[in-house]
Design a protein around this motif. Structure first.
Motif, PDB file in Angstrom:
ATOM      1  N   ALA A  37      -9.008 -20.333   7.775  1.00  0.00           N
ATOM      2  CA  ALA A  37      -9.890 -21.228   8.412  1.00  0.00           C
ATOM      3  C   ALA A  37     -11.067 -21.619   7.625  1.00  0.00           C
ATOM      4  CB  ALA A  37     -10.412 -20.701   9.692  1.00  0.00           C
ATOM      5  N   LEU A  38     -11.529 -20.608   6.454  1.00  0.00           N
ATOM      6  CA  LEU A  38     -12.887 -20.960   5.894  1.00  0.00           C
ATOM      7  C   LEU A  38     -12.281 -21.900   4.853  1.00  0.00           C
ATOM      8  CD1 LEU A  38     -14.284 -17.610   5.211  1.00  0.00           C
ATOM      9  CD2 LEU A  38     -15.495 -19.400   6.729  1.00  0.00           C
ATOM     10  N   ARG A  39     -11.028 -22.102   4.305  1.00  0.00           N
ATOM     11  CA  ARG A  39     -10.652 -23.042   3.315  1.00  0.00           C
ATOM     12  C   ARG A  39     -10.506 -24.366   3.846  1.00  0.00           C
ATOM     13  NH1 ARG A  39      -6.225 -18.756   0.603  1.00  0.00           N
ATOM     14  NH2 ARG A  39      -7.541 -17.887  -0.964  1.00  0.00           N
ATOM     15  N   ASP A  40     -10.099 -24.333   5.158  1.00  0.00           N
ATOM     16  CA  ASP A  40      -9.763 -25.761   6.025  1.00  0.00           C
ATOM     17  C   ASP A  40     -11.085 -26.282   6.295  1.00  0.00           C
ATOM     18  OD1 ASP A  40      -7.128 -25.370   6.128  1.00  0.00           O
ATOM     19  OD2 ASP A  40      -7.295 -24.423   8.148  1.00  0.00           O
ATOM     20  N   ASN A  62     -15.299 -16.800  -3.579  1.00  0.00           N
ATOM     21  CA  ASN A  62     -13.817 -16.739  -4.355  1.00  0.00           C
ATOM     22  C   ASN A  62     -12.664 -17.345  -3.540  1.00  0.00           C
ATOM     23  OD1 ASN A  62     -14.102 -15.687  -7.207  1.00  0.00           O
ATOM     24  ND2 ASN A  62     -15.507 -14.328  -6.207  1.00  0.00           N
ATOM     25  N   VAL A  63     -12.839 -17.199  -2.210  1.00  0.00           N
ATOM     26  CA  VAL A  63     -11.560 -17.518  -1.462  1.00  0.00           C
ATOM     27  C   VAL A  63     -11.643 -19.235  -1.115  1.00  0.00           C
ATOM     28  CG1 VAL A  63     -11.156 -15.368  -0.157  1.00  0.00           C
ATOM     29  CG2 VAL A  63     -12.617 -17.349   0.774  1.00  0.00           C
ATOM     30  N   VAL A  64     -12.868 -19.731  -1.384  1.00  0.00           N
ATOM     31  CA  VAL A  64     -12.946 -21.316  -1.132  1.00  0.00           C
ATOM     32  C   VAL A  64     -12.967 -22.122  -2.361  1.00  0.00           C
ATOM     33  CG1 VAL A  64     -14.308 -20.999   1.151  1.00  0.00           C
ATOM     34  CG2 VAL A  64     -15.543 -21.215  -0.916  1.00  0.00           C
ATOM     35  N   GLU A  72     -24.341  -9.558  -0.470  1.00  0.00           N
ATOM     36  CA  GLU A  72     -23.773 -10.306  -1.695  1.00  0.00           C
ATOM     37  C   GLU A  72     -22.235 -10.053  -1.930  1.00  0.00           C
ATOM     38  OE1 GLU A  72     -25.785 -12.774  -4.567  1.00  0.00           O
ATOM     39  OE2 GLU A  72     -26.677 -11.672  -2.637  1.00  0.00           O
ATOM     40  N   LYS A  73     -21.558  -8.670  -1.414  1.00  0.00           N
ATOM     41  CA  LYS A  73     -20.208  -8.666  -1.733  1.00  0.00           C
ATOM     42  C   LYS A  73     -19.515  -9.326  -0.983  1.00  0.00           C
ATOM     43  CE  LYS A  73     -16.270  -6.599  -2.858  1.00  0.00           C
ATOM     44  NZ  LYS A  73     -15.310  -7.298  -2.058  1.00  0.00           N
ATOM     45  N   ILE A  74     -19.865  -9.535   0.315  1.00  0.00           N
ATOM     46  CA  ILE A  74     -19.214 -10.461   1.149  1.00  0.00           C
ATOM     47  C   ILE A  74     -19.185 -12.150   0.737  1.00  0.00           C
ATOM     48  CG2 ILE A  74     -19.294 -11.579   3.557  1.00  0.00           C
ATOM     49  CD1 ILE A  74     -20.500  -8.642   4.496  1.00  0.00           C
ATOM     50  N   ALA A  75     -20.475 -12.439   0.239  1.00  0.00           N
ATOM     51  CA  ALA A  75     -20.696 -13.822  -0.239  1.00  0.00           C
ATOM     52  C   ALA A  75     -19.745 -13.967  -1.455  1.00  0.00           C
ATOM     53  CB  ALA A  75     -22.017 -13.927  -0.614  1.00  0.00           C
ATOM     54  N   PHE A  76     -19.772 -13.071  -2.361  1.00  0.00           N
ATOM     55  CA  PHE A  76     -18.796 -13.051  -3.555  1.00  0.00           C
ATOM     56  C   PHE A  76     -17.184 -13.372  -2.918  1.00  0.00           C
ATOM     57  CE2 PHE A  76     -15.976 -10.860  -6.374  1.00  0.00           C
ATOM     58  CZ  PHE A  76     -16.344 -11.314  -7.734  1.00  0.00           C
ATOM     59  N   ASP A  77     -16.801 -12.680  -1.883  1.00  0.00           N
ATOM     60  CA  ASP A  77     -15.523 -12.833  -1.589  1.00  0.00           C
ATOM     61  C   ASP A  77     -15.272 -14.158  -1.039  1.00  0.00           C
ATOM     62  OD1 ASP A  77     -14.714 -10.249  -2.235  1.00  0.00           O
ATOM     63  OD2 ASP A  77     -15.180  -9.552  -0.163  1.00  0.00           O
ATOM     64  N   ILE A  78     -16.256 -14.761  -0.021  1.00  0.00           N
ATOM     65  CA  ILE A  78     -16.222 -15.735   0.405  1.00  0.00           C
ATOM     66  C   ILE A  78     -16.133 -17.112  -0.690  1.00  0.00           C
ATOM     67  CG2 ILE A  78     -17.289 -17.702   1.802  1.00  0.00           C
ATOM     68  CD1 ILE A  78     -18.471 -15.254   3.733  1.00  0.00           C
TER      69      ILE A  78
END
Length: 610
Positions: free
Chosen positions: A98-101, A128-130, A120-126
């Motif tokens: 959904a984030l990619r959409d 990289n997925v988008v 910051e780790k959550i931000a890093f993951d987001i």
């Protein structure tokens, strides 16, 4: 509002641009629990690559119908919970899709997770997925959910701080290695020995019967046991304090003398024979000294101090308190609540100034004294975001002028009220008081006519509030009229004998404060650590003694861990490791070197293999 799978996306127009706002719901990836497939050399989900480099392997987070969290290799094929067999109900893979959409529809992606290492780790993951669908991705940081703060963050994006990400990786690997290795020993080796002791015991106490039933049900292992680098020292504090508490039972005289109420310990050598035989007290008041003093306000709240007050004043468990604080932050009523800083920004000072001018008018200058308290930096104290006290906030919500997105309970208002009043006090002038100090000489008269000298007791009391200052907002000073010098006879109706403990038990509040003072744990984990001790049945709350007491299982677990792995779970070792991880955050220590050092330490204790 639009929906993308599980995500709700809100559209907000800020004039020069339009924001599509959504929430990831926290972590989208977690360290996997097993890497059994593919012949990969690993330690509890951390792969070892070429040259001995460590590679933490993360996967999406699944939850089953019974609430178990599952993070395994090849997670897409998992349909049932490996713990209980219940069907998998949610998977953060759907959040990622959904984030990619959403990212496909916008010109720029701004990631505004919490301003700490975990955020910051959550931000890093987001990020990289988008990135595969939108190359224009930046990090934004704000410490309060207000229009001003968010616009400022949007207009001043930054890059990811990889040192913070590395620090979070170290913490997660360290928690996993120590937690899993020690917990597995507790669940098998310790549990078998514990059950042998319990089942062979002739003691018929109910607590032994309860453990005997568990041992009969779980003969070879028991999963509800865990250990951790912070959890274990904290358990030790509770046990040590309980033992001191038990040894501190003392006989007191609770005495009322005018407006003065005192609890006076009777010296041990004078207790014999007077426990029930006192018919009256003679109290001589002498050496009264009066002085005019200034009393300064307390600083604004940090995580540990607000949890201390919420626990002691509102009687809330720390985990519930953190939930209320999180909700107040998300609603935009308070600044970020996971902080060790007492710093007050210029915006915070302006909030205090505006409030005092509104309620005090021309007297505002007598009360307002702006203070920065802590040093400069990004983090700030916990404070209200607007010059609105709890009573006014309640009225604005009832009138529909402020429309929070969730229901606000009395507990929310009570916590907000504490934060608001403490902050206003921190920006106020000192109070001026007249204080009286004196000495009481006590003598007990027994029914036999014998007179027993009970020694002397000092006392002090504020007899006059000359200027209330900060006390107008946050009351900690109470006025009492002291007795004048002279001899007083006090009848039975004005005193009572009471046996109690001079050493108090630990409470939720005192544990959090000690973690802060001894540099163990972090603001984001204070509540969780205490909550885990309760969930594992290592400790319990004694309402009759107003504190936390260790249970037999907790005492035995602590004895097992400290006798075998004392150097690994000691308070000093935990404090040193915390400092090293802060050095990783600052870029002073290499992430890999700290992980390697940890592996060598665990290998020396025969908990992990090289």
């Amino acid at each position: 509002m639009r929906e993308y799978g599980r995500l709700r996306v809100y559209e907000v127009n800020l004039g020069s641009y339009t924001l599509l706002i959504t929430a990831s719901g926290g972590h989208i990836y977690e360290l996997i629990t097993d890497l059994s497939g593919g012949g990969v050399d690993h330690l509890y989900g951390v792969a070892r690559g070429k040259g001995g480099r460590f590679i933490p392997v993360y996967g999406t987070i699944k939850r089953c119908a019974n609430g178990h969290q599952i993070v395994v290799e090849g997670g897409k094929d998992v349909k049932e919970c490996p713990i209980c067999g219940a069907p998998i109900e949610t998977d953060t893979e759907t959040v990622i899709e959904a984030l990619r959409d959403v990212a496909l529809e916008v010109d720029e992606v701004l990631v505004g997770t919490d301003p700490d290492t975990e955020g910051e780790k959550i931000a890093f993951d987001i990020v990289n997925v988008v990135l595969p669908v939108n190359k224009n991705v930046r990090r934004v940081e704000f410490h309060e959910v207000t229009k001003r703060a968010i616009i400022n963050a949007v207009e001043n994006p930054r890059s990811l701080d990889l040192n913070l990400v590395k620090a979070q990786l170290v913490r997660r690997v360290e928690d996993r290695w120590i937690g899993f290795s020690l917990s597995s020993r507790l669940q098998t080796d310790f549990w078998k020995g514990f059950c042998r002791e319990i089942l062979s015991s002739d003691v018929k106490e109910s607590r032994y019967r309860r453990y005997a039933e568990l041992c009969m049900t779980y003969r070879n292992s028991y999963r509800n046991l865990s250990a951790g680098r912070v959890q274990t020292p904290v358990l030790g504090w509770i046990i040590d304090t309980y033992r001191k508490h038990e040894a501190s039972k003392t006989l007191f005289i609770k005495l009322v003398l005018g407006e003065l109420s005192l609890e006076i310990p009777i010296p041990p050598e004078r207790r014999k024979g007077i426990k029930r035989d006192i018919v009256k007290l003679r109290v001589r008041v002498k050496d009264l000294v009066r002085s005019e003093e200034e009393v300064n306000p307390l600083p604004p709240y940090t995580t540990d101090s607000v949890l201390y007050d919420i626990s002691s004043k509102l009687k809330l468990p720390t985990q519930r308190a953190m939930q209320i604080l999180q909700e107040l932050f998300e609603l935009g009523f308070i600044t970020y609540h996971r902080t060790d800083s007492t710093r007050v920004s210029d915006t915070g000072k302006a909030v205090a100034r505006e409030y005092m001018q509104e309620i005090l008018g021309s007297d505002a200058d007598k009360y307002f004294r702006p203070r920065s308290w802590g040093e400069g930096g990004a983090h700030e104290c916990i404070r209200p975001t607007r010059p609105i006290d709890a009573e006014r906030l309640r009225s604005l919500i009832e009138e529909g002028i402020i429309e929070p997105v969730r229901r606000i309970s009395r507990t929310h208002f009570a916590v907000y009220d504490l934060i608001f009043r403490r902050f206003m006090a921190s920006q106020s002038t000192p109070a001026k008081v007249r204080r009286v100090r004196g000495v009481l000489l006590l003598e007990a008269v027994l029914d036999s006519g014998e007179e027993v000298d009970l020694g002397e007791q000092g006392f002090e009391v504020v007899e006059e509030m000359m200027f209330d200052g900060f006390n107008r907002f946050y009351r900690v000073i109470y006025v009492r009229r002291p007795p004048e010098e002279g001899l007083y006879e006090v009848g039975k109706e004005l005193f009572q004998l009471k046996e109690w403990y001079t050493q108090p038990l630990h409470t939720y509040a005192s544990i959090v404060r000690e973690m802060k003072e001894k540099e163990i744990g972090r603001p984001s984990t204070y509540a969780k650590i205490v909550d885990t001790l309760f969930k594992r049945k290592y400790v319990a709350l004694s309402r009759s003694r107003s504190g936390i007491v260790p249970l037999l299982l907790g005492e035995k677990v602590y004895q097992y861990l400290t006798s075998r792995y004392g150097g690994l779970v000691s308070e000093e070792r935990t404090r040193v490791l915390e400092r090293k991880m802060r050095s990783v955050e600052e870029g002073k220590v290499d992430y890999y070197s700290l992980v390697t050092e940890l592996l060598e330490e665990l290998t020396d204790f025969k908990l992990l293999g090289r």
